[in-house]
Design a protein around this motif. Sequence first.
Motif, mmCIF file in Angstrom:
data_model
loop_
_atom_site.group_PDB
_atom_site.id
_atom_site.type_symbol
_atom_site.label_atom_id
_atom_site.label_comp_id
_atom_site.label_asym_id
_atom_site.label_seq_id
_atom_site.Cartn_x
_atom_site.Cartn_y
_atom_site.Cartn_z
ATOM 1 N N GLU A 106 0.836 -1.195 0.000
ATOM 2 C CA GLU A 106 0.000 0.000 0.000
ATOM 3 C C GLU A 106 0.878 1.255 0.000
ATOM 4 O O GLU A 106 1.213 1.810 1.034
ATOM 5 N N ASP A 107 1.286 1.629 -1.186
ATOM 6 C CA ASP A 107 2.134 2.805 -1.364
ATOM 7 C C ASP A 107 1.637 3.512 -2.618
ATOM 8 O O ASP A 107 1.705 2.945 -3.720
ATOM 9 N N PRO A 108 1.105 4.730 -2.504
ATOM 10 C CA PRO A 108 0.521 5.408 -3.672
ATOM 11 C C PRO A 108 1.519 5.676 -4.782
ATOM 12 O O PRO A 108 1.115 5.946 -5.926
ATOM 13 N N GLN A 109 2.809 5.599 -4.488
ATOM 14 C CA GLN A 109 3.823 5.832 -5.511
ATOM 15 C C GLN A 109 4.201 4.558 -6.270
ATOM 16 O O GLN A 109 5.011 4.599 -7.195
ATOM 17 N N ILE A 110 3.609 3.441 -5.862
ATOM 18 C CA ILE A 110 3.866 2.166 -6.519
ATOM 19 C C ILE A 110 2.754 1.886 -7.522
ATOM 20 O O ILE A 110 1.578 2.118 -7.238
ATOM 21 N N SER A 111 3.119 1.378 -8.705
ATOM 22 C CA SER A 111 2.124 1.038 -9.719
ATOM 23 C C SER A 111 1.340 -0.201 -9.293
ATOM 24 O O SER A 111 1.807 -0.999 -8.476
ATOM 25 N N ARG A 112 0.161 -0.342 -9.846
ATOM 26 C CA ARG A 112 -0.649 -1.519 -9.502
ATOM 27 C C ARG A 112 0.084 -2.806 -9.863
ATOM 28 O O ARG A 112 0.064 -3.780 -9.119
ATOM 29 N N ASP A 113 0.674 -2.846 -11.043
ATOM 30 C CA ASP A 113 1.527 -3.969 -11.438
ATOM 31 C C ASP A 113 2.926 -3.391 -11.618
ATOM 32 O O ASP A 113 3.275 -2.905 -12.688
ATOM 33 N N HIS A 114 3.738 -3.440 -10.560
ATOM 34 C CA HIS A 114 4.999 -2.700 -10.571
ATOM 35 C C HIS A 114 6.172 -3.547 -11.053
ATOM 36 O O HIS A 114 6.932 -3.128 -11.919
ATOM 37 N N LEU A 115 6.321 -4.739 -10.476
ATOM 38 C CA LEU A 115 7.465 -5.564 -10.877
ATOM 39 C C LEU A 115 7.115 -7.036 -10.788
ATOM 40 O O LEU A 115 6.139 -7.435 -10.156
ATOM 41 N N GLN A 116 7.956 -7.823 -11.442
ATOM 42 C CA GLN A 116 7.791 -9.276 -11.449
ATOM 43 C C GLN A 116 9.097 -9.923 -11.023
ATOM 44 O O GLN A 116 10.180 -9.473 -11.407
ATOM 45 N N LEU A 117 9.002 -10.985 -10.227
ATOM 46 C CA LEU A 117 10.150 -11.822 -9.892
ATOM 47 C C LEU A 117 9.957 -13.163 -10.582
ATOM 48 O O LEU A 117 8.900 -13.788 -10.457
ATOM 49 N N ARG A 118 10.975 -13.597 -11.311
ATOM 50 C CA ARG A 118 10.873 -14.854 -12.037
ATOM 51 C C ARG A 118 12.037 -15.760 -11.645
ATOM 52 O O ARG A 118 13.206 -15.373 -11.754
ATOM 53 N N SER A 158 6.674 0.343 -14.901
ATOM 54 C CA SER A 158 6.025 1.081 -13.819
ATOM 55 C C SER A 158 6.216 2.579 -13.992
ATOM 56 O O SER A 158 7.150 3.033 -14.665
ATOM 57 N N THR A 159 5.341 3.344 -13.373
ATOM 58 C CA THR A 159 5.409 4.802 -13.487
ATOM 59 C C THR A 159 6.660 5.359 -12.822
ATOM 60 O O THR A 159 7.366 6.191 -13.392
ATOM 61 N N GLY A 160 6.963 4.890 -11.610
ATOM 62 C CA GLY A 160 8.093 5.438 -10.860
ATOM 63 C C GLY A 160 9.400 4.701 -11.050
ATOM 64 O O GLY A 160 10.444 5.170 -10.601
ATOM 65 N N GLY A 161 9.359 3.555 -11.715
ATOM 66 C CA GLY A 161 10.571 2.790 -11.951
ATOM 67 C C GLY A 161 10.970 1.929 -10.774
ATOM 68 O O GLY A 161 10.359 1.957 -9.701
ATOM 69 N N THR A 162 12.028 1.135 -10.978
ATOM 70 C CA THR A 162 12.556 0.231 -9.965
ATOM 71 C C THR A 162 14.053 0.448 -9.831
ATOM 72 O O THR A 162 14.766 0.503 -10.827
ATOM 73 N N LEU A 163 14.525 0.575 -8.599
ATOM 74 C CA LEU A 163 15.946 0.763 -8.328
ATOM 75 C C LEU A 163 16.472 -0.413 -7.513
ATOM 76 O O LEU A 163 15.778 -0.930 -6.626
ATOM 77 N N ILE A 164 17.688 -0.835 -7.830
ATOM 78 C CA ILE A 164 18.393 -1.818 -7.014
ATOM 79 C C ILE A 164 19.676 -1.171 -6.518
ATOM 80 O O ILE A 164 20.506 -0.731 -7.315
ATOM 81 N N ASN A 165 19.793 -1.083 -5.210
ATOM 82 C CA ASN A 165 20.962 -0.449 -4.587
ATOM 83 C C ASN A 165 21.206 0.945 -5.162
ATOM 84 O O ASN A 165 22.346 1.356 -5.392
ATOM 85 N N GLY A 166 20.096 1.651 -5.415
ATOM 86 C CA GLY A 166 20.165 3.023 -5.884
ATOM 87 C C GLY A 166 20.287 3.199 -7.378
ATOM 88 O O GLY A 166 20.264 4.327 -7.879
ATOM 89 N N LYS A 167 20.386 2.098 -8.137
ATOM 90 C CA LYS A 167 20.533 2.185 -9.587
ATOM 91 C C LYS A 167 19.253 1.739 -10.276
ATOM 92 O O LYS A 167 18.739 0.645 -10.008
ATOM 93 N N ARG A 168 18.742 2.560 -11.180
ATOM 94 C CA ARG A 168 17.509 2.240 -11.894
ATOM 95 C C ARG A 168 17.763 1.095 -12.876
ATOM 96 O O ARG A 168 18.752 1.105 -13.617
ATOM 97 N N ILE A 169 16.879 0.113 -12.864
ATOM 98 C CA ILE A 169 17.038 -1.050 -13.747
ATOM 99 C C ILE A 169 15.713 -1.369 -14.441
ATOM 100 O O ILE A 169 14.637 -0.939 -14.003
ATOM 101 N N LYS A 170 15.805 -2.111 -15.506
ATOM 102 C CA LYS A 170 14.635 -2.724 -16.133
ATOM 103 C C LYS A 170 14.525 -4.182 -15.707
ATOM 104 O O LYS A 170 13.446 -4.695 -15.480
ATOM 105 N N SER A 171 15.676 -4.847 -15.626
ATOM 106 C CA SER A 171 15.698 -6.235 -15.171
ATOM 107 C C SER A 171 17.108 -6.588 -14.737
ATOM 108 O O SER A 171 18.090 -6.022 -15.226
ATOM 109 N N ALA A 172 17.216 -7.505 -13.777
ATOM 110 C CA ALA A 172 18.529 -7.882 -13.252
ATOM 111 C C ALA A 172 18.395 -9.124 -12.397
ATOM 112 O O ALA A 172 17.315 -9.428 -11.873
ATOM 113 N N PHE A 173 19.511 -9.872 -12.240
ATOM 114 C CA PHE A 173 19.550 -10.931 -11.258
ATOM 115 C C PHE A 173 19.581 -10.312 -9.865
ATOM 116 O O PHE A 173 20.179 -9.253 -9.663
#
Length: 253
Positions: free
Chosen positions: A179-191, A204-219
Amino acid sequence: MNEFLDIIEKRLKYLFEDSFNLFIKFDKAHTLAKRIPLLIKQNLVNDQFGNIIAPDIIKITIRSGEQESWRDAQEFLSNIAKEICQAGEELGYKFTAYPRIIIISSETINQDDYELEVEFTSITEVIEQTSVFAIAELTQPKSQIPQNAFLIVNGKQSYPLDKSLIYVGRRSTSDIQIEDPQISRDHLQLRAHDGRFIIFDLDSTGGTLINGKRIKSAFLFPGDVITIGSSHLIYTQDMTDGYSSTTKLEIEN
């Protein structure tokens, strides 16, 4: 193959007819729901490992001037991509990248008409380090779930990652709802892949960061801090395969 057509056509019909009549006419919605799965089926390919690879890019070309009717449809288009991915993976299909819908405008398209085509994201677009080993590892049919993997959300709640496909977002049907208004309804997927998880940002609207770096996908690696909206998710798992953070491979920036 017909099973895929039946499954995805029913799902897309529901989406189009229930949600998208506000944006386009019923007959166009109906034909799109039929043509998208048929076109995907017609363009399936087999890789060297025997996997069935499905196209992940769906391009819808519309008449210039009709963009306004599609402007607010991003969430709906994301739902289409999600349904395509889920239906395909249920039947054992593989995707080079998470499916996405691209809307293109053209002066040559007749009013109220559209053109539809599908493409594949090239493997070189998905993997920065294009060694033969890296490509083979991602295309082989391995979906072993990591041992004792968890997400700790905002330092308060721990969620076990015990499925091969996990959705995180604000939607009530998400596997992990935040429940975070800055998170998209479907924000990320783990596969899950070969005892590890790969994270995919779902446009997603706000994007996803890992350790401060914006990513599209990563291990993902133990200790990684995933930032979405104003929330922080710490990833942890038992590592028994010899991987270390010094060998971290990002799939796409």
